[in-house]
Each structure stands twice: as structure tokens, then as C-alpha cells.
Design an enzyme around this catalytic site. Structure first.
Site, short mmCIF file in Angstrom:
data_model
loop_
_atom_site.label_atom_id
_atom_site.label_comp_id
_atom_site.label_asym_id
_atom_site.label_seq_id
_atom_site.Cartn_x
_atom_site.Cartn_y
_atom_site.Cartn_z
N GLN A 174 0.85 -1.20 0.00
CA GLN A 174 0.00 0.00 0.00
C GLN A 174 0.88 1.24 0.00
O GLN A 174 0.38 2.36 -0.06
CB GLN A 174 -0.88 0.01 1.26
N ASP A 232 6.18 4.63 -1.45
CA ASP A 232 7.64 4.75 -1.58
C ASP A 232 8.16 3.58 -2.41
O ASP A 232 7.41 2.67 -2.77
CB ASP A 232 8.31 4.78 -0.19
N HIS A 272 -1.59 1.30 -4.21
CA HIS A 272 -1.96 2.71 -4.01
C HIS A 272 -1.08 3.65 -4.82
O HIS A 272 -0.98 4.84 -4.50
CB HIS A 272 -1.89 3.07 -2.52
N CYS A 293 -1.82 11.70 -15.84
CA CYS A 293 -2.67 12.73 -16.44
C CYS A 293 -4.12 12.49 -16.02
O CYS A 293 -4.66 11.41 -16.24
CB CYS A 293 -2.55 12.71 -17.95
N GLY A 348 2.93 -4.58 8.95
CA GLY A 348 2.95 -3.13 9.19
C GLY A 348 1.77 -2.38 8.62
O GLY A 348 1.94 -1.29 8.08
N ASN A 379 3.23 -7.15 12.93
CA ASN A 379 2.93 -5.74 13.16
C ASN A 379 3.55 -5.29 14.48
O ASN A 379 3.93 -6.13 15.30
CB ASN A 379 1.40 -5.56 13.21
P1 OAD Z 1 -1.32 3.02 9.09
O1 OAD Z 1 -0.63 4.26 9.51
O2 OAD Z 1 -2.80 2.99 9.11
O3 OAD Z 1 -0.81 1.79 10.00
C1 OAD Z 1 0.55 1.57 10.19
C2 OAD Z 1 0.71 0.26 10.93
O4 OAD Z 1 2.09 0.01 11.08
C3 OAD Z 1 0.10 0.24 12.34
O5 OAD Z 1 -0.61 -0.97 12.54
C4 OAD Z 1 1.32 0.31 13.26
O6 OAD Z 1 1.14 -0.39 14.49
C5 OAD Z 1 2.37 -0.38 12.42
N1 OAD Z 1 3.75 0.04 12.71
C6 OAD Z 1 4.24 1.24 13.06
N2 OAD Z 1 5.57 1.21 13.21
C7 OAD Z 1 5.95 -0.07 12.94
C8 OAD Z 1 7.20 -0.77 12.94
N3 OAD Z 1 8.35 -0.16 13.22
N4 OAD Z 1 7.19 -2.07 12.61
C9 OAD Z 1 6.03 -2.73 12.31
N5 OAD Z 1 4.84 -2.13 12.29
C10 OAD Z 1 4.79 -0.82 12.60
O7 OAD Z 1 -0.76 2.63 7.64
P2 OAD Z 1 -1.36 1.65 6.55
O8 OAD Z 1 -2.07 0.51 7.18
O9 OAD Z 1 -0.28 1.35 5.58
O10 OAD Z 1 -3.76 5.13 1.72
O11 OAD Z 1 -2.40 2.59 5.85
C11 OAD Z 1 -3.16 2.12 4.77
C12 OAD Z 1 -3.50 3.25 3.84
O12 OAD Z 1 -4.11 4.30 4.59
C13 OAD Z 1 -2.31 3.94 3.20
O13 OAD Z 1 -1.82 3.27 2.06
C14 OAD Z 1 -2.85 5.28 2.84
C15 OAD Z 1 -3.56 5.57 4.14
O14 OAD Z 1 -4.59 6.46 4.13
C16 OAD Z 1 -3.99 6.17 0.89
O15 OAD Z 1 -3.46 7.26 1.02
C17 OAD Z 1 -4.95 5.84 -0.21
#
Ligand code: OAD
Length: 231
Positions: free
Chosen positions: A88, A91, A106, A114, A172, A198
Site C-alpha cells: 500500500q 515509496d 496505491h 494525467c 505493518g 505488526n
Molecule cells: P497506518 O498508519 O494505518 O498503519 C501503520 C501500521 O504500522 C500500524 O498498525 C502500526 O502499528 C504499524 N507500525 C508502526 N511502526 C511499525 C514498525 N516499526 N514495525 C512494524 N509495524 C509498525 O498505515 P497503513 O495501514 O499502511 O492510503 O495505511 C493504509 C493506507 O491508509 C495507506 O496506504 C494510505 C492511508 O490512508 C492512501 O493514502 C490511499
């Protein structure tokens, strides 16, 4: 040999210095998602949206892959079966670690899209309002990232992989954004063993059969080592 499907989220890049979204102090506590991650927000204030993604692109450009990205790249090379990597994240740290075939559901900060003809090209480091499309010449360039209300990329391919998975791991990710949050159920339905890796239990932790908690740079290399020992 077993087919492994892995979904990664912002947590895997956290220890590379890239902020997550929903953790304390995360991106969504400093920015309104509606303003910077929706087509409506871009239509209302494109300069604000470009500033947000320009800053993220700048930060991502100097970030280095960490031990978790490297372990997954190693798994892809060493596992005798298929290892499908779905992220997701916008980067390119999986690729920087040497991963092959990463499905960026994503989108990617490295790309420009465009808004009129869907042509894609490499984003400049700083996108400007009215970025001109090299194909149709309309000044409708935007970051090639998927916003809320838009359909994530590669979904047919992803569902095809999930339907044949023997092992599914989510690494994560908070499990709060769909459709990615439902992948575990799709994989389980296909008979896959499911693992959540996680920092802390996510909101969908009951959906997983196995869990491993802690920082990704510690848990992921150990998980990969355990897997490679089963060959
Ligand atoms: P979140 O910020 O919602 O969740 C990050 C997760 O990583 C959490 O469960 C944390 O506990 C965990 N975490 C943090 N530090 C960590 C570490 N050092 N090691 C392991 N885990 C760790 O991010 P996503 O789930 O990726 O979408 O978010 C999903 C989507 O929501 C993103 O792609 C983005 C966002 O809105 C869009 O922008 C469309």
C-alpha cells in the site's frame, strides 16, 4: 512449492524514517485526509495537495530500505515458490532493497498521472499546479497515487494471487483501509495460512491464525529465516 502472498503497509517503512498514517503523530494527525488524499481535495486546492506529495517525495528520496525490506527481497530470491509482494506504500523501498515484481496498489510517488488521458510518466521531484501531460498537452498532471474514492491498482491480479495463496502475511498495516484489509479473508477462504506481523495487534487481528509483534526490522528477518528453514 508454496505460494506466498505478502501485503505491506506504512509500518514496514517506519524505521526507514517515513511516517505512518494513523500512529500517534502520523500523517493523518497533521493533515486532513479529505484535503490531501481525495479527488475533491485536489480539485479544491491542487497547490496544497502538490505540497503534501512533494514533501513526501522529497523525504522518500533520501530514505533507505531497512532490514525488513531486505529480508522480503531475500525471501523472493531464495524461496523455491512464488513470493508476491503487494504494497500500500507509495515509496520505492521494496525495489531499493532488490525486490522484484512489487504490486503498488496505491500507486507510487515516483509517478505522474494525467487526470484527462490517464497517461503516466516519471514525476519531477517537485510537481507544480498545471503540470502538462507529455501526451495530450492538457495541464492536468497529478501524483500517480490512489486517493480515497478511487479504485486501487492491480486488483484483478491481486485477487487472482490471493485465490491461490498457501501463505498470506500482512506486515505493518493497521487493517483500517479496504480493500486491503479484506485480503486476509480472501486468502483464508482460499485455504492459506495467515500471519499478521505488526508493531501491535491491528484492528483485524482476530482474522489471522498466527501473529508476530514488534518492530518490523526485528520481526520480519526472523519470520523470513524461519520460513527459509522449512525448505
Ligand atoms: P497506518 O498508519 O494505518 O498503519 C501503520 C501500521 O504500522 C500500524 O498498525 C502500526 O502499528 C504499524 N507500525 C508502526 N511502526 C511499525 C514498525 N516499526 N514495525 C512494524 N509495524 C509498525 O498505515 P497503513 O495501514 O499502511 O492510503 O495505511 C493504509 C493506507 O491508509 C495507506 O496506504 C494510505 C492511508 O490512508 C492512501 O493514502 C490511499
Amino acid at each position: 512449492m508454496k505460494k506466498i502472498v505478502i501485503l505491506t503497509g506504512a509500518g514496514i517503512s517506519a524505521e526507514s524514517g517515513l511516517g505512518t498514517f494513523r500512529d500517534e503523530g502520523g500523517l493523518w494527525s497533521h493533515h486532513r485526509l479529505e484535503d490531501v488524499a481525495t479527488p475533491e481535495g485536489f480539485a479544491r486546492d491542487p497547490a496544497l495537495v502538490h505540497r503534501f506529495y512533494n514533501a513526501r517525495r522529497e523525504q522518500a528520496a533520501t530514505a533507505l530500505p531497512n532490514a525488513a525490506h531486505q529480508a522480503l527481497a531475500r525471501l523472493q530470491t531464495s524461496w523455491p515458490g512464488e513470493v508476491i509482494l503487494i504494497t500500500q506504500n507509495v515509496d520505492s523501498l521494496h525495489e531499493a532493497a532488490g525486490a522484484q515484481m512489487v504490486l503498488h496498489m496505491h500507486g507510487n510517488l515516483a509517478g505522474a498521472l494525467c487526470g484527462v488521458c490517464d497517461h503516466r510518466w516519471t514525476s519531477p521531484p517537485q510537481m507544480q499546479v498545471g503540470e502538462t501531460c507529455p501526451r495530450c498537452s492538457v495541464p492536468a498532471g497529478r501524483p500517480d497515487v490512489v486517493w480515497f474514492g478511487e479504485i486501487p491498482y492491480h486488483m484483478d491480479t491481486i485477487y487472482a494471487h490471493l485465490s491461490k495463496a498457501d501463505l498470506f502475511a500482512a506486515i505493518g498495516t493497521s487493517g483500517q483501509v479496504y480493500p486491503a484489509a479484506a485480503f486476509v479473508q480472501q486468502a483464508a477462504f482460499a485455504g492459506a495460512h495467515t500471519v499478521e506481523i505488526n508493531l501491535d495487534p491491528s484492528s483485524i487481528v482476530p482474522d489471522f491464525e498466527e501473529t508476530r509483534f514488534g518492530p518490523a526490522t526485528q520481526t520480519v528477518p526472523v519470520w523470513v529465516k524461519d520460513l527459509l528453514q522449512t525448505i
